[in-house]
Design a protein around this motif. Structure first.
Motif, PDB file in Angstrom:
ATOM      1  N   VAL A 142      31.192  30.225  28.370  1.00 39.38           N
ATOM      2  CA  VAL A 142      30.324  29.232  27.846  1.00 39.38           C
ATOM      3  C   VAL A 142      29.716  28.330  28.783  1.00 39.38           C
ATOM      4  O   VAL A 142      28.411  27.988  28.862  1.00 39.38           O
ATOM      5  CB  VAL A 142      30.916  28.363  26.523  1.00 39.38           C
ATOM      6  CG1 VAL A 142      30.084  27.174  25.950  1.00 39.38           C
ATOM      7  CG2 VAL A 142      31.581  29.109  25.319  1.00 39.38           C
ATOM      8  N   LYS A 143      30.601  27.636  29.757  1.00 34.46           N
ATOM      9  CA  LYS A 143      30.239  27.027  30.786  1.00 34.46           C
ATOM     10  C   LYS A 143      29.455  27.787  31.781  1.00 34.46           C
ATOM     11  O   LYS A 143      28.541  27.445  32.553  1.00 34.46           O
ATOM     12  CB  LYS A 143      31.541  26.103  31.592  1.00 34.46           C
ATOM     13  CG  LYS A 143      32.183  25.320  30.425  1.00 34.46           C
ATOM     14  CD  LYS A 143      33.172  24.468  31.005  1.00 34.46           C
ATOM     15  CE  LYS A 143      33.939  23.456  30.292  1.00 34.46           C
ATOM     16  NZ  LYS A 143      35.079  22.753  30.926  1.00 34.46           N
ATOM     17  N   ALA A 144      30.183  29.068  32.079  1.00 32.47           N
ATOM     18  CA  ALA A 144      29.092  29.763  33.081  1.00 32.47           C
ATOM     19  C   ALA A 144      27.722  30.138  32.697  1.00 32.47           C
ATOM     20  O   ALA A 144      26.880  30.389  33.606  1.00 32.47           O
ATOM     21  CB  ALA A 144      29.808  31.045  33.181  1.00 32.47           C
ATOM     22  N   ILE A 145      27.465  30.037  31.433  1.00 33.80           N
ATOM     23  CA  ILE A 145      26.114  30.421  30.844  1.00 33.80           C
ATOM     24  C   ILE A 145      25.174  28.985  30.808  1.00 33.80           C
ATOM     25  O   ILE A 145      24.220  29.235  31.092  1.00 33.80           O
ATOM     26  CB  ILE A 145      26.180  31.055  29.621  1.00 33.80           C
ATOM     27  CG1 ILE A 145      26.662  32.632  29.712  1.00 33.80           C
ATOM     28  CG2 ILE A 145      24.708  31.097  28.920  1.00 33.80           C
ATOM     29  CD1 ILE A 145      26.913  33.397  28.517  1.00 33.80           C
ATOM     30  N   TYR A 146      25.797  28.059  30.298  1.00 35.60           N
ATOM     31  CA  TYR A 146      25.080  26.856  30.014  1.00 35.60           C
ATOM     32  C   TYR A 146      25.229  25.689  30.850  1.00 35.60           C
ATOM     33  O   TYR A 146      24.388  24.834  30.779  1.00 35.60           O
ATOM     34  CB  TYR A 146      25.501  26.254  28.437  1.00 35.60           C
ATOM     35  CG  TYR A 146      25.120  27.383  27.297  1.00 35.60           C
ATOM     36  CD1 TYR A 146      23.599  27.707  27.143  1.00 35.60           C
ATOM     37  CD2 TYR A 146      26.024  28.298  26.960  1.00 35.60           C
ATOM     38  CE1 TYR A 146      23.252  28.373  26.042  1.00 35.60           C
ATOM     39  CE2 TYR A 146      25.736  29.030  25.841  1.00 35.60           C
ATOM     40  CZ  TYR A 146      24.154  29.567  25.411  1.00 35.60           C
ATOM     41  OH  TYR A 146      23.987  30.437  24.518  1.00 35.60           O
TER      42      TYR A 146
END
Length: 351
Positions: A142-146
C-alpha cells in the motif's frame, strides 16, 4: 372520370411511399436492437471477467475501494466489485539495481537507471571508482504504491547519498583493501535508518561493493601490488597461526603427560615411603619385644638380599660366638659330582 383515375394513382403512390417509410423505420429499429445487444454483451462480459483477478506467489495486490486501499496477500483467485474497486499488483520478491557501473549507465535495472557517478573522493582526497549493487524488496504494498511515485528511485537516491557520505569518511587504502566489509555495513545501516524515516514501504536487503579501483592504470597497478603484498602477509599470518594452533595442543598434551607421569611417580614414591615406614614401625615393634631374634632375622634377610645367588647352610653357634655359612650349591649339584668347589665362610660377631 379522369379525376377519379388521378385520385387513385395518387392514393396508390402515397400508400407505396408509406410502406417504404414503414419498412425503413423497421430496418433502423432492427439495427439499433442488434447494436444494443452487442454493447450489452460486451458490458456483461467485461463485468464478468473484470470481477476476478489472480495473485501469483511472488505478488501482493492493493485493492482500492472509494479511495480506501487495502492489501491482499494471499495468492490465488480473488473477487472485486467491477467499476468500483481497482487492483494494483506489486512484486514482493528480492530485486536489485546497480549503483555506479559507468559502462552500463544506459541500462535500466527494474526502473532505476544505472548511475554514471561511480567516481568518488575519499577522506585523504584521493579519487576512486566504486561500484555497488543494492538488493531490496517491497514489504508494504500500500505504501509502495501510494506513499511515493517511484520508491525504487527514492531508494537509489538515498543509497547514492549514503555511499558518498561513507566513502568520504574513509581513506583510499581502506576502500580498496581492508575496510570493505565495514564500509558495506555502515552504508547498509545508514540506508535502513533513512528508509525507516521515509516509510515508503520498501526495505533494503543488502548492498555490496562489486568493484573498487583507482581512476588511472598506474595508480591501479600500484594498489594491486600493495594488495598482493597484503594478501601475502595474510597468508603468512594464517600459516603461522595454523602452525601455532597445531603445536600448542601438542605441547599442552605433552605437558599434561609429563605432569601425569610426575604425579604418578610422586604417588608411587609416597606409597613406597609409607610402606617402608609401616614396615620399619612393624620391625621396630618386634625389635622392642625380641631384640636378639629380630636382629638375627634382619641379618639373615639382609644376607639373602646381598647374596641372592648363593645357596648356603647356616651352622648354629658352637659357644665361640662364631657361625659358619657353607655353600650348598656344590653339594646338591647332580651334573658335575665334583667336590672341589669353593668354600665360603662368613664369620660375624654376635651382637
Amino acid at each position: 372520370m379522369m379525376e377519379n383515375f388521378d385520385d387513385n394513382i395518387n392514393k396508390m403512390f402515397r400508400e407505396r411511399q408509406a410502406k417504404k417509410a414503414e419498412k425503413k423505420r423497421g430496418g433502423g429499429k432492427k439495427w439499433i436492437t442488434i447494436i444494443c445487444a452487442i454493447v450489452l454483451a460486451i458490458v456483461v462480459l467485461d463485468t464478468l471477467f473484470g470481477s476476478f483477478y489472480t495473485i501469483a506467489e511472488e505478488e501482493q495486490a492493493v485493492v482500492c475501494t472509494f479511495g480506501q486501499a487495502a492489501a491482499v496477500t494471499e495468492p490465488g483467485l480473488h473477487f472485486k466489485i467491477p467499476y468500483v474497486q481497482t487492483v494494483d499488483k506489486v512484486n514482493t520478491t528480492i530485486q536489485g539495481f546497480a549503483i555506479g557501473y559507468s559502462d552500463y549507465s544506459d541500462v535500466n535495472y527494474n526502473g532505476v537507471d544505472g548511475i554514471d557517478d561511480s567516481m568518488m573522493i575519499t577522506s585523504d582526497y584521493n579519487f576512486i571508482q566504486v561500484d555497488f549493487y543494492a538488493e531490496y524488496r517491497i514489504i508494504d504494498p500500500v505504501k509502495a504504491i501510494y506513499a511515493s511515485e517511484d520508491p525504487q528511485l527514492i531508494l537509489a537516491n538515498v543509497a547514492q547519498n549514503c555511499i558518498r557520505t561513507t566513502i568520504g569518511s574513509y581513506g583510499v587504502d581502506a576502500v580498496l583493501t581492508t575496510g570493505k566489509n565495514e564500509i558495506q555495513s555502515n552504508i547498509k545501516q545508514m540506508i535502513m535508518d533513512k528508509l525507516d524515516k521515509l516509510d515508503i514501504g520498501i526495505q533494503l536487503v543488502n548492498i555490496t561493493i562489486q568493484d573498487a579501483e583507482p581512476p588511472t592504470d598506474s595508480v591501479s597497478a600500484a594498489f594491486k601490488s600493495v594488495e598482493t603484498a597484503k594478501q601475502g602477509k595474510e597468508t603468512a599470518l594464517n600459516n603461522a597461526n595454523k602452525y601455532r594452533n597445531e603445536q600448542i595442543p601438542k605441547a599442552e598434551a605433552e605437558v599434561d603427560q609429563i605432569r601425569q607421569n610426575a604425579e604418578a611417580e610422586k604417588q608411587a614414591r609416597i606409597n613406597e615411603a609409607e610402606g617402608q615406614v609401616a614396615r620399619f614401625n612393624s620391625m621396630y615393634d618386634e625389635y622392642v619385644k625380641y631384640p636378639t631374634i629380630t636382629k638375627q632375622r634382619m641379618f639373615y634377610e639382609t644376607m639373602e638380599e646381598v647374596l641372592p645367588s648363593l645357596k648356603i647352610v647356616i651352622e648354629g653357634a658352637d659357644g665361640n660366638s662364631v657361625q659358619k655359612m657353607l655353600p650348598l650349591e656344590s653339594f646338591v649339584s647332580s651334573n658335575t659330582g665334583s667336590s672341589n668347589q669353593n668354600t665360603t665362610s662368613v664369620s660375624e660377631e654376635e651382637e
